[in-house]
Design a protein around this motif. Structure first.
Motif, short mmCIF file in Angstrom:
data_model
loop_
_atom_site.label_atom_id
_atom_site.label_comp_id
_atom_site.label_asym_id
_atom_site.label_seq_id
_atom_site.Cartn_x
_atom_site.Cartn_y
_atom_site.Cartn_z
N ASP A 31 0.85 -1.19 0.00
CA ASP A 31 0.00 0.00 0.00
C ASP A 31 0.89 1.23 0.00
O ASP A 31 1.88 1.30 0.74
N LYS A 45 1.67 4.69 1.28
CA LYS A 45 1.30 5.36 2.52
C LYS A 45 2.25 6.51 2.84
O LYS A 45 3.41 6.52 2.43
N LEU A 78 -5.34 11.80 14.04
CA LEU A 78 -6.57 11.25 13.47
C LEU A 78 -7.48 12.35 12.94
O LEU A 78 -8.12 12.19 11.90
N ALA A 131 -5.02 10.93 9.63
CA ALA A 131 -4.14 9.77 9.74
C ALA A 131 -4.96 8.49 9.93
O ALA A 131 -6.08 8.52 10.44
N ASP A 132 -4.37 7.37 9.52
CA ASP A 132 -5.01 6.07 9.70
C ASP A 132 -4.73 5.48 11.07
O ASP A 132 -5.59 4.82 11.67
N ASP A 133 -3.51 5.69 11.57
CA ASP A 133 -3.10 5.00 12.79
C ASP A 133 -1.90 5.70 13.41
O ASP A 133 -1.10 6.33 12.71
N ARG A 184 0.82 6.67 10.35
CA ARG A 184 0.61 6.23 8.98
C ARG A 184 -0.66 6.86 8.44
O ARG A 184 -1.65 7.00 9.17
N CYS A 185 -0.62 7.23 7.17
CA CYS A 185 -1.79 7.90 6.59
C CYS A 185 -1.86 7.63 5.09
O CYS A 185 -0.88 7.21 4.47
N ASP A 186 -3.03 7.89 4.53
CA ASP A 186 -3.20 7.82 3.08
C ASP A 186 -2.39 8.96 2.44
O ASP A 186 -2.23 10.02 3.05
#
Length: 246
Positions: free
Chosen positions: A135, A137, A157, A161-163, A174-176
């Motif tokens: 992926d 990221k 968030l 962000a994803d996490d 981590r993020c898109d």
């Protein structure tokens, strides 16, 4: 999610060491040139160029080198003829490998990278053979002592962000890719410095490897990373710093 970024961390630290012999400057200059060629020389209007320049500054690349690379990318000082390509393949133990390339000679680079794969106990595959295993990221790291975990989680968030995960003395975010700049800006607004902030490829299903296999994989990854035309190398193998140097 833990373990996804092990090789990204190793590669980031290795880049800092490479800085001492100038190799990383050469690679970043190509990265800047391609970004400028594709989107123009104004980083305010060209996000990939902005990322490239910020990455160059993070390893103390001289301002003159950066400006010269931008000008070459825009067609000044002889222009630029580098092509962006990707090579995919497999390493020892069936580990998946994805390689980002910038080259001025596809034929030469193809042959040289293929030999590196083969010498390292792997083999190059066709387009798409490993891309689906990763992926794209955004990956950012913040010193753990600089911020409360709950506060960082809320800030990150809210920015998209994803996490957020604690890894030793660092928090990893981590993020898109589409949220990368918003997360980075939110951290800057909160006066939180990052030890890493870059786009990467993280494996969807990290592969556990023992120490012996890990050392073989790392030797191949390092050989690929040392090639002048290679910009980035990614693997799904969960390699660690303890596996290096043997």
């Amino acid at each position: 999610m833990s373990g996804h970024s092990h090789w990204a961390n190793i590669q980031h630290k290795k880049g800092a060491a490479d800085n001492k012999r100038g190799k990383v400057f050469s690679k970043l200059a190509r990265y800047i040139m391609i970004a400028a060629k594709n989107g123009g020389g104004d980083p305010a209007m060209n996000l990939p160029l902005r990322y490239a320049i910020e990455k160059a500054r993070s390893v103390s690349m001289p301002k003159d080198n950066i400006e010269r690379a931008v000008k070459k990318g825009c067609g000044e000082n002889g222009g630029v003829t580098f092509d962006e390509i990707a090579y995919e393949g497999f390493g020892p133990g069936g580990s998946a490998i994805f390689v980002d390339i910038l080259t001025d000679n596809r034929s030469r680079t193809n042959g040289e990278v293929r030999k590196i794969f083969e010498k390292g106990g792997g083999n190059m595959g066709g387009p798409g053979c490993t891309a689906h295993m990763f992926d794209r990221k955004g990956l950012l790291q913040v010193p753990a002592l600089a911020v409360d975990e709950d506060a960082l989680m809320e800030l990150a968030l809210e920015a998209g962000a994803d996490d957020v995960e604690r890894l030793g003395d660092l928090f990893e975010i981590r993020c898109d890719p589409t949220a990368f700049q918003a997360v980075r800006d939110a951290l800057a607004k909160a006066n939180l410095s990052t030890t890493m902030a870059e786009m990467t490829r993280l494996p969807k299903d990290p592969m556990d490897v023992d120490a012996e296999m890990g050392r073989k994989i790392i030797r191949l990854l390092e050989a690929l990373d040392d090639h002048d035309d290679v910009q980035s190398v990614y693997t799904n193998a969960k390699v660690t710093e303890e596996m290096m140097g043997s």
